[in-house]
Design an enzyme around this catalytic site. Sequence first.
Site, PDB file in Angstrom:
ATOM      1  N   PRO A 231       0.783  -1.242   0.000  1.00  0.00           N
ATOM      2  CG  PRO A 231       0.052  -0.949   2.193  1.00  0.00           C
ATOM      3  CD  PRO A 231       0.712  -1.941   1.285  1.00  0.00           C
TER       4      PRO A 231
ATOM      5  CG  ASP B  29       2.515   1.158 -11.010  1.00  0.00           C
ATOM      6  OD1 ASP B  29       2.806   1.183 -12.214  1.00  0.00           O
ATOM      7  OD2 ASP B  29       1.744   0.309 -10.509  1.00  0.00           O
TER       8      ASP B  29
ATOM      9  CE  LYS C  63      -2.172   2.994 -17.283  1.00  0.00           C
ATOM     10  NZ  LYS C  63      -2.048   3.905 -18.431  1.00  0.00           N
TER      11      LYS C  63
ATOM     12  N   GLY D 163       0.307  -1.893  -4.327  1.00  0.00           N
ATOM     13  CA  GLY D 163      -0.639  -2.903  -3.865  1.00  0.00           C
ATOM     14  C   GLY D 163      -0.243  -4.284  -4.323  1.00  0.00           C
TER      15      GLY D 163
ATOM     16  CG  MET E 210      -7.948   3.866  -8.120  1.00  0.00           C
ATOM     17  SD  MET E 210      -7.651   3.062  -9.722  1.00  0.00           S
ATOM     18  CE  MET E 210      -8.343   1.419  -9.414  1.00  0.00           C
TER      19      MET E 210
END
Length: 239
Positions: free
Chosen positions: A15, A38, A59, A91, A169
């Site tokens: 996380p 990421d 992203k 994640g 999200m």
Amino acid sequence: MTAPYGKVYLIGAGPGAADLITVRGARLLASADVVLYDALVTSEMLELCQQAVKIPVGKRSGQRSAAQEHINQQLVECASKYALVVRLKGGDPMLFGRADEELTALESAGISYDIVPGITTALAAAASVRQPLTKRGVARSVALFTSSTAPGETADTRIPECDTLVQYMGGREAMLTAQRMLDANFPASLPVVIVENCSRENERQLSLNLGELALGLPACSGPVLVMMGEAMRPRKPLQ
């Protein structure tokens, strides 16, 4: 003659907190030749792979980011140059991480790969707020979902039929989700817990109910997870 390829590892970074990555993931990072990471991967996590070439392929929802097709191409190109390639994902790689597209690209190129799971944010957030996602006699099922869609994909407005709902999200979509749930006769008093920047130093937690969520959220700058259901109701102290 086909050029030899290195091996690619899709690794879950967890996380956010660097010490929540798995031991196996950390060991592979320390040996990696190149790491494609990421946007949600922290600088502290990248300190675990100081020896590696680091390529940001972030992203973020609603923000300019590398196209998935380009990321796929970069993975294949890196595998032709390096022996140990790491694709580091926030994640867990197999949940909302576009792993299917990247695995298809690797398989199509005949590249060997392995997957190292990570702690998905729903579990880390539940631990952080000390509210189990399941509770005996209260909640025996959990649904993880997102309102984010691929380009050209029709938004799915269905609400999962589960005791505890966890929206990934959920920052911009949480209010609409709450409104749809109220329209579907979910009670306005249904407990909601929101966690922003889970496991990081700037983590924020907010407890409210479904009716309040439908009115909007405070401004959030980091990734937001929304947990909804009776399992989120605060525990009563034992008498």
